[in-house]
Enzyme design. Structure first.
Site, short mmCIF file in Angstrom:
data_model
loop_
_atom_site.label_atom_id
_atom_site.label_comp_id
_atom_site.label_asym_id
_atom_site.label_seq_id
_atom_site.Cartn_x
_atom_site.Cartn_y
_atom_site.Cartn_z
N ASP A 1 32.23 44.65 40.40
CA ASP A 1 31.96 44.04 40.01
C ASP A 1 30.61 43.07 40.72
O ASP A 1 29.68 43.45 40.97
CB ASP A 1 32.68 43.11 41.06
CG ASP A 1 34.27 43.19 40.78
OD1 ASP A 1 34.75 42.76 39.67
OD2 ASP A 1 35.10 43.75 42.21
N GLU B 1 46.32 39.05 37.45
CA GLU B 1 45.63 39.74 38.42
C GLU B 1 45.13 39.12 39.44
O GLU B 1 44.83 38.30 39.35
CB GLU B 1 44.45 41.18 37.27
CG GLU B 1 44.03 42.03 37.77
CD GLU B 1 42.75 42.76 37.11
OE1 GLU B 1 42.17 43.37 37.80
OE2 GLU B 1 42.20 42.08 36.11
#
Length: 284
Positions: free
Chosen positions: A66, A55
């Protein structure tokens, strides 16, 4: 006694067998351009031998999903002048040596600015197998899904422990590569352990979702974590912050390559152990 090189060869051979038999896999996450785009290619090549999927995160200035580790990696990359075309360039180079599936992870804004179809076409031509758009709600993804289908680009949607059953099944239907199962509430980042809720959610998703493999991410950082997640029925683990932490500490160096491979090896061993335990518990 086997030396380290022979042990690595055995593990790589086991991984290839696992992929052929559709056994659980490791999905590694890297931030493109951290610390530089040339290093990203080296890191992808280093992890390739252990991973079933890579990824590749496309840096964004406001990565709301995040944690601090990956946020800082985004900042480092953007501060070095990162441009989206560099992710396509590095993927083209990677494709000269590997056919390992690569999924690009990003937010909607960079894709919208570039034009959804234009972005999908460029990603496909570069060699991407699929896309994850973290902040694109499934209910608003009809145009995006149609464009991806038109250009044979895979789609991956995310589900969380509080996702209702109906939504869970809808996300499974809309995803064409795998289903990204978020292990817990909150943002990405390493955690000490997992709550009972995580394993209950994996079981619920496994019971309701019959189209896609279930790859679990958020908080997995070592072999013990990977083992526990796979033992409880996941088809793969997604690891990002633990790899990005190594890159932050060691930068563009041979030590980074060594440390990345060392962690990937540990995670792969944990996955294998978890798979053995899962089969033992479910053999009857």
């Amino acid at each position: 006694m086997k030396n380290l090189e022979n042990l690595e060869k055995d593990l790589k051979n086991d991984l290839k067998k696992d992929l052929k038999k559709e056994k659980p896999i490791l999905v590694s996450f890297l931030v493109s351009g951290d610390p530089n785009i040339e290093a990203t290619l080296k890191f992808m090549n280093a992890l390739d031998e252990y991973c079933g999927v890579i990824e590749l995160g496309i840096p964004f200035s406001d990565p709301i999903a995040d944690g601090s580790t990956i946020q800082e990696a985004n900042v480092r990359s953007l501060s070095n002048g990162y441009k989206i075309h560099q992710s396509f360039d590095v993927l083209r180079e990677f494709r000269k040596f590997s056919d390992t599936p690569v999924v690009l992870m990003t937010y909607y804004n960079p894709i919208y600015k570039r034009g959804i179809e234009n972005f999908v076409i460029q990603a496909k031509e570069a060699g991407a197998n699929g896309l994850i758009i973290v902040d694109l709600p499934l209910d608003e993804a009809e145009q995006y899904r149609a464009i991806c289908k038109k250009h044979d680009m895979g789609t991956v949607f995310l589900v969380a422990p509080n996702t209702p059953d109906e939504r869970l099944m809808y996300s499974d239907e809309a995803s064409t590569l795998f289903l990204y199962v978020i292990s817990t509430f909150g943002i990405t980042g390493a955690r000490g352990s997992f709550e009972k809720m995580t394993f209950e959610f994996i079981a619920r998703a496994k019971n309701l979702c019959d189209k896609n493999k279930l790859y679990v991410g958020f908080g997995i950082s070592n072999g013990e974590h990977a083992e526990k997640i796979i033992e409880n029925g996941a088809d793969g683990v997604i690891v990002g912050s633990a790899f990005v932490d190594i890159i932050k500490e060691y930068g563009d160096s041979n030590e980074t390559i060594y440390k990345l491979k060392e962690l990937a090896r540990e995670l792969s061993e944990g996955i294998h152990k978890g798979y053995v335990k899962y089969n033992e518990k479910n053999k009857y």
